[in-house]
Design a protein around this motif. Structure first.
Motif, PDB file in Angstrom:
ATOM      1  N   ARG A  70      -9.958   4.656 -42.782  1.00  9.45           N
ATOM      2  CA  ARG A  70      -9.142   4.744 -43.630  1.00  9.45           C
ATOM      3  C   ARG A  70      -8.472   3.260 -44.350  1.00  9.45           C
ATOM      4  O   ARG A  70      -7.355   3.130 -44.832  1.00  9.45           O
ATOM      5  CB  ARG A  70      -7.677   5.331 -42.757  1.00  9.45           C
ATOM      6  N   LYS A  71      -9.288   2.482 -44.199  1.00 11.69           N
ATOM      7  CA  LYS A  71      -9.027   1.006 -44.822  1.00 11.69           C
ATOM      8  C   LYS A  71      -7.751   0.389 -43.847  1.00 11.69           C
ATOM      9  O   LYS A  71      -7.031  -0.518 -44.618  1.00 11.69           O
ATOM     10  CB  LYS A  71      -8.601   0.872 -46.267  1.00 11.69           C
ATOM     11  N   GLU A  72      -7.431   0.956 -42.457  1.00 14.44           N
ATOM     12  CA  GLU A  72      -6.602   0.255 -41.726  1.00 14.44           C
ATOM     13  C   GLU A  72      -7.111  -1.080 -41.298  1.00 14.44           C
ATOM     14  O   GLU A  72      -8.266  -1.222 -41.028  1.00 14.44           O
ATOM     15  CB  GLU A  72      -5.993   1.276 -40.610  1.00 14.44           C
ATOM     16  N   ARG A  73      -6.230  -1.901 -40.777  1.00 18.98           N
ATOM     17  CA  ARG A  73      -6.574  -3.195 -40.166  1.00 18.98           C
ATOM     18  C   ARG A  73      -6.572  -2.976 -38.720  1.00 18.98           C
ATOM     19  O   ARG A  73      -5.521  -2.376 -38.246  1.00 18.98           O
ATOM     20  CB  ARG A  73      -5.779  -4.189 -40.488  1.00 18.98           C
ATOM     21  N   LEU A  74      -7.574  -3.511 -37.920  1.00 18.45           N
ATOM     22  CA  LEU A  74      -7.140  -3.428 -36.546  1.00 18.45           C
ATOM     23  C   LEU A  74      -6.551  -4.590 -36.019  1.00 18.45           C
ATOM     24  O   LEU A  74      -6.968  -5.818 -36.416  1.00 18.45           O
ATOM     25  CB  LEU A  74      -8.915  -3.549 -35.883  1.00 18.45           C
ATOM     26  N   MET A  75      -5.558  -4.460 -35.431  1.00 17.52           N
ATOM     27  CA  MET A  75      -4.473  -5.343 -34.785  1.00 17.52           C
ATOM     28  C   MET A  75      -5.135  -6.318 -33.908  1.00 17.52           C
ATOM     29  O   MET A  75      -5.682  -5.481 -32.958  1.00 17.52           O
ATOM     30  CB  MET A  75      -3.191  -4.875 -34.307  1.00 17.52           C
ATOM     31  N   GLY A  76      -4.948  -7.448 -33.900  1.00 19.35           N
ATOM     32  CA  GLY A  76      -5.437  -8.500 -33.044  1.00 19.35           C
ATOM     33  C   GLY A  76      -7.047  -8.697 -33.385  1.00 19.35           C
ATOM     34  O   GLY A  76      -7.528  -9.666 -32.329  1.00 19.35           O
ATOM     35  N   PHE A  77      -7.507  -8.651 -34.630  1.00 14.99           N
ATOM     36  CA  PHE A  77      -8.809  -9.214 -34.891  1.00 14.99           C
ATOM     37  C   PHE A  77      -8.789  -9.758 -36.229  1.00 14.99           C
ATOM     38  O   PHE A  77      -7.808  -9.400 -37.085  1.00 14.99           O
ATOM     39  CB  PHE A  77      -9.748  -7.979 -35.368  1.00 14.99           C
ATOM     40  N   GLY A  78      -9.535 -10.728 -36.587  1.00 16.21           N
ATOM     41  CA  GLY A  78      -9.341 -11.390 -38.057  1.00 16.21           C
ATOM     42  C   GLY A  78      -8.192 -12.467 -37.880  1.00 16.21           C
ATOM     43  O   GLY A  78      -7.367 -12.649 -37.263  1.00 16.21           O
ATOM     44  N   HIS A  79      -8.593 -13.722 -38.336  1.00 13.67           N
ATOM     45  CA  HIS A  79      -7.761 -14.820 -38.691  1.00 13.67           C
ATOM     46  C   HIS A  79      -8.250 -15.291 -40.089  1.00 13.67           C
ATOM     47  O   HIS A  79      -9.272 -15.441 -40.365  1.00 13.67           O
ATOM     48  CB  HIS A  79      -8.035 -15.555 -37.576  1.00 13.67           C
ATOM     49  N   ARG A  80      -6.971 -16.162 -40.740  1.00 16.66           N
ATOM     50  CA  ARG A  80      -7.274 -16.596 -41.929  1.00 16.66           C
ATOM     51  C   ARG A  80      -8.157 -18.053 -41.529  1.00 16.66           C
ATOM     52  O   ARG A  80      -9.030 -18.446 -42.527  1.00 16.66           O
ATOM     53  CB  ARG A  80      -5.779 -17.049 -42.633  1.00 16.66           C
ATOM     54  N   VAL A  81      -8.071 -18.615 -40.500  1.00 19.90           N
ATOM     55  CA  VAL A  81      -8.581 -19.775 -40.169  1.00 19.90           C
ATOM     56  C   VAL A  81      -9.766 -19.754 -39.318  1.00 19.90           C
ATOM     57  O   VAL A  81     -10.974 -20.209 -39.619  1.00 19.90           O
ATOM     58  CB  VAL A  81      -7.613 -20.951 -39.633  1.00 19.90           C
ATOM     59  N   THR A 105     -11.944 -11.465 -32.112  1.00 18.49           N
ATOM     60  CA  THR A 105     -10.545 -11.306 -31.647  1.00 18.49           C
ATOM     61  C   THR A 105      -9.800 -12.438 -32.013  1.00 18.49           C
ATOM     62  O   THR A 105     -10.021 -13.693 -31.937  1.00 18.49           O
ATOM     63  CB  THR A 105     -10.857 -11.279 -29.991  1.00 18.49           C
ATOM     64  N   ASN A 106      -8.062 -12.173 -32.152  1.00 24.88           N
ATOM     65  CA  ASN A 106      -7.352 -13.229 -32.521  1.00 24.88           C
ATOM     66  C   ASN A 106      -6.259 -13.239 -31.136  1.00 24.88           C
ATOM     67  O   ASN A 106      -6.452 -12.284 -30.264  1.00 24.88           O
ATOM     68  CB  ASN A 106      -6.674 -13.382 -33.592  1.00 24.88           C
ATOM     69  N   VAL A 107      -5.456 -14.489 -31.050  1.00 23.72           N
ATOM     70  CA  VAL A 107      -4.861 -14.682 -30.012  1.00 23.72           C
ATOM     71  C   VAL A 107      -3.744 -13.429 -29.836  1.00 23.72           C
ATOM     72  O   VAL A 107      -3.615 -13.140 -28.532  1.00 23.72           O
ATOM     73  CB  VAL A 107      -3.884 -15.809 -30.235  1.00 23.72           C
ATOM     74  N   GLU A 108      -3.310 -12.898 -30.593  1.00 25.62           N
ATOM     75  CA  GLU A 108      -2.449 -11.698 -30.429  1.00 25.62           C
ATOM     76  C   GLU A 108      -3.077 -10.353 -29.696  1.00 25.62           C
ATOM     77  O   GLU A 108      -2.023  -9.701 -28.962  1.00 25.62           O
ATOM     78  CB  GLU A 108      -1.984 -10.736 -31.866  1.00 25.62           C
TER      79      GLU A 108
HETATM   80  N1  COA Z   1      -9.401  -5.214 -39.337  1.00 25.40           N
HETATM   81  C1  COA Z   1      -9.926  -4.400 -40.321  1.00 25.40           C
HETATM   82  N2  COA Z   1     -10.630  -5.064 -41.405  1.00 25.40           N
HETATM   83  C2  COA Z   1     -10.414  -6.524 -41.479  1.00 25.40           C
HETATM   84  C3  COA Z   1      -9.358  -7.152 -40.530  1.00 25.40           C
HETATM   85  C4  COA Z   1      -8.969  -6.425 -39.448  1.00 25.40           C
HETATM   86  N3  COA Z   1      -8.459  -6.737 -38.373  1.00 25.40           N
HETATM   87  N4  COA Z   1      -9.306  -8.356 -40.768  1.00 25.40           N
HETATM   88  C5  COA Z   1      -9.903  -8.629 -41.913  1.00 25.40           C
HETATM   89  N5  COA Z   1     -10.468  -7.384 -42.250  1.00 25.40           N
HETATM   90  C6  COA Z   1     -11.368  -6.935 -43.635  1.00 25.40           C
HETATM   91  C7  COA Z   1     -10.186  -6.668 -44.635  1.00 25.40           C
HETATM   92  O1  COA Z   1      -9.988  -5.649 -44.833  1.00 25.40           O
HETATM   93  C8  COA Z   1     -11.070  -7.405 -45.839  1.00 25.40           C
HETATM   94  O2  COA Z   1     -12.155  -6.385 -46.194  1.00 25.40           O
HETATM   95  P1  COA Z   1     -12.356  -5.734 -47.841  1.00 25.40           P
HETATM   96  O3  COA Z   1     -12.919  -7.048 -48.235  1.00 25.40           O
HETATM   97  O4  COA Z   1     -13.136  -4.859 -47.587  1.00 25.40           O
HETATM   98  O5  COA Z   1     -11.092  -5.739 -48.360  1.00 25.40           O
HETATM   99  C9  COA Z   1     -11.870  -8.596 -45.294  1.00 25.40           C
HETATM  100  O6  COA Z   1     -12.018  -8.220 -43.979  1.00 25.40           O
HETATM  101  C10 COA Z   1     -11.316  -9.966 -45.951  1.00 25.40           C
HETATM  102  O7  COA Z   1      -9.858  -9.664 -45.236  1.00 25.40           O
HETATM  103  P2  COA Z   1      -8.697 -10.826 -45.808  1.00 25.40           P
HETATM  104  O8  COA Z   1      -7.420 -10.207 -45.696  1.00 25.40           O
HETATM  105  O9  COA Z   1      -9.326 -11.420 -46.749  1.00 25.40           O
HETATM  106  O10 COA Z   1      -8.951 -11.946 -44.510  1.00 25.40           O
HETATM  107  P3  COA Z   1      -7.839 -12.943 -44.210  1.00 25.40           P
HETATM  108  O11 COA Z   1      -8.583 -14.055 -43.779  1.00 25.40           O
HETATM  109  O12 COA Z   1      -6.979 -13.279 -45.148  1.00 25.40           O
HETATM  110  O13 COA Z   1      -7.076 -12.184 -43.131  1.00 25.40           O
HETATM  111  C11 COA Z   1      -5.522 -11.507 -41.371  1.00 25.40           C
HETATM  112  C12 COA Z   1      -6.518 -12.567 -41.912  1.00 25.40           C
HETATM  113  C13 COA Z   1      -5.005 -11.971 -40.029  1.00 25.40           C
HETATM  114  C14 COA Z   1      -4.386 -11.273 -42.475  1.00 25.40           C
HETATM  115  C15 COA Z   1      -6.382 -10.155 -41.017  1.00 25.40           C
HETATM  116  O14 COA Z   1      -7.305 -10.283 -40.312  1.00 25.40           O
HETATM  117  C16 COA Z   1      -5.479  -9.296 -40.609  1.00 25.40           C
HETATM  118  O15 COA Z   1      -4.515  -8.599 -41.300  1.00 25.40           O
HETATM  119  N6  COA Z   1      -5.569  -8.945 -39.201  1.00 25.40           N
HETATM  120  C17 COA Z   1      -5.085  -7.898 -38.465  1.00 25.40           C
HETATM  121  C18 COA Z   1      -3.552  -8.432 -38.107  1.00 25.40           C
HETATM  122  C19 COA Z   1      -3.565  -9.452 -37.217  1.00 25.40           C
HETATM  123  O16 COA Z   1      -4.130  -9.389 -36.010  1.00 25.40           O
HETATM  124  N7  COA Z   1      -2.639 -10.357 -37.499  1.00 25.40           N
HETATM  125  C20 COA Z   1      -2.331 -11.647 -36.376  1.00 25.40           C
HETATM  126  C21 COA Z   1      -3.161 -12.752 -36.950  1.00 25.40           C
HETATM  127  S1  COA Z   1      -3.196 -14.128 -35.642  1.00 25.40           S
END
Ligand code: COA
Length: 372
Positions: free
Chosen positions: A248-259, A309-312
């Motif tokens: 559904r293109k939702e984001r999994l909370m607590g995963f991914g990070h800009r840095v 996995t991120n800190v959150e």
């Molecule tokens: N769940 C699912 N897909 C994710 C994801 C996640 N947590 N994080 C990144 N992606 C996917 C995006 O959907 C995107 O896919 P696409 O190219 O098919 O559109 C791809 O990875 C790149 O995403 P992008 O938004 O450019 O990465 P980013 O580095 O800018 O994003 C966050 C950083 C933190 C905003 C992002 O990882 C996120 O939204 N995480 C969930 C919220 C969260 O945990 N926030 C706390 C951060 S400390």
């Protein structure tokens, strides 16, 4: 009649969101996103969590000196600030209450510029008392005076609950405060430095920082992690739930990070703390299963882009485990970040230049008013 000149084409470099732009220098923290390393003044975050306390880490950030015996008890809330908190509706968001309290506190102080470690200590030790007072007032309870024998984090829990926390609980929240203390030029810290650069005072800078952190893109994820784990419900449903969310293109909370492209070192430190909690929340085991499945499915979906996995993610079980309700999570994060914000204000003030970037104009070229 000559035509007005079109606006000249602006060829200066522009990066939306300032991404990748170096906008200052700092000796406070170093983030190595590729290797998953975070250092405060050169010391790895894992060692600081293992051997340090929040007061020692705050002192390190403010002064550059490592003093493991540093103490920082909570400070009392001045009467005009308490009056302001009492005037707020019980439905107010804790972040709004905290921002209001810091603003009112600033009005009771004679803060001079540049900010000093003494000012940083005063504000950092005041804010937990103010948030705890609001957390009680909104439940119809009277605030509790700070206990000078307790350090900041134990003192915060004491003022919320009216009883001293056990050592393991205080230690777990202290670890969360340590990993939340500082993280480079994130949006709230940059806001704090911009305000400080105008030679405005520390309370104003921290009010602005709280405002920036209140936005869901910055400080809102841990409570959403709790919601997500509840939605998964049980380990056998994890895989289907995660695949469904990603479809559904939702984001999994607590995963991914800009840095970070590697496992967030703060998540690793907090996972250890969560696993050793005395009041281990029932769903921690579920959270660990969900994490394993999520990492496997994310790696399959994004083979070229590590999403770890991120800190959150592990902040959520720690904050739940020490008995805080999810609506207090963002404001508790703000309390932890006080050390970093105020250290940046000190650093900015010590070598100040007004932060004033340029903007690319994309509006109409010069023209006359209609009918003119
Ligand atoms: N769940 C699912 N897909 C994710 C994801 C996640 N947590 N994080 C990144 N992606 C996917 C995006 O959907 C995107 O896919 P696409 O190219 O098919 O559109 C791809 O990875 C790149 O995403 P992008 O938004 O450019 O990465 P980013 O580095 O800018 O994003 C966050 C950083 C933190 C905003 C992002 O990882 C996120 O939204 N995480 C969930 C919220 C969260 O945990 N926030 C706390 C951060 S400390």
């Amino acid at each position: 009649m000559t035509e007005p000149a079109a606006a000249p084409v602006d060829t200066r470099p522009y990066s939306p969101g300032l991404e990748g732009i170096v906008a200052g220098e700092s000796s406070l923290s170093y983030i190595d996103g590729a290797a998953g390393r975070l250092l405060y003044r050169g010391y790895p975050i894992g060692e600081l969590v293992r051997d340090g306390t929040y007061p020692a880490i705050a002192d390190l950030l403010w002064t550059g000196d490592w003093n493991p015996a540093a103490r920082l008890p909570c400070a009392p809330v001045p009467p005009p600030v308490m009056a302001a908190l009492r005037a707020l509706p019980a439905s107010a968001k804790p972040m709004d209450a905290l921002r209001t309290a810091v603003s009112a506190w600033g009005a009771t102080q004679k803060l001079t510029w540049p900010a000093s470690p003494e000012q940083a200590r005063a504000l950092t030790s005041f804010s937990p008392s103010a948030l705890a007072a609001f957390a009680r007032l909104r439940r119809g309870l009277e605030p509790v005076e700070p206990d000078p024998e307790l350090d900041l984090v134990a003192g915060f829990l004491y003022q919320i609950n009216g009883e001293r926390p056990d050592d393991a609980t205080a230690r777990a929240l202290d670890a969360y405060f340590i990993v939340g203390a500082e993280h480079g030029f994130n949006a709230s810290t940059f806001t704090c430095r911009v305000i400080t650069s105008t030679r405005s005072d520390l309370a104003s800078a921290v009010c602005g920082a709280i405002g920036a952190m209140k936005g869901p893109l910055h400080g809102g994820a841990p409570s959403e992690v709790v919601e997500q784990i509840h939605q998964v419900g049980s380990p056998d449903k994890a895989e289907a739930w995660i695949r469904g969310a990603l479809d559904r293109k939702e984001r999994l909370m607590g995963f991914g990070h800009r840095v970070y492209r590697a496992y967030d070192p703060r998540a690793a430190a907090l996972r250890q703390v969560a696993e050793s909690l005395a009041n281990r929340p029932e769903w921690l085991d579920l959270a660990i299963t969900v994490e394993d499945v999520a990492l496997r499915v994310l790696a399959e979906k994004y083979p070229d882009r590590p999403i770890k996995t991120n800190v959150e993610y592990y902040a959520a079980p720690v904050l739940m485990g020490v008995g805080l309700t999810p609506d207090l999570f963002p404001a508790t994060f703000a309390l932890a970040r006080h050390a970093g914000w105020t250290a940046h204000a000190i650093e900015q003030g010590a070598d100040n230049r007004l932060i004033r970037p340029s903007v690319r104009y994309i509006g109409p070229a010069e023209r006359s008013l209609p009918g003119g």
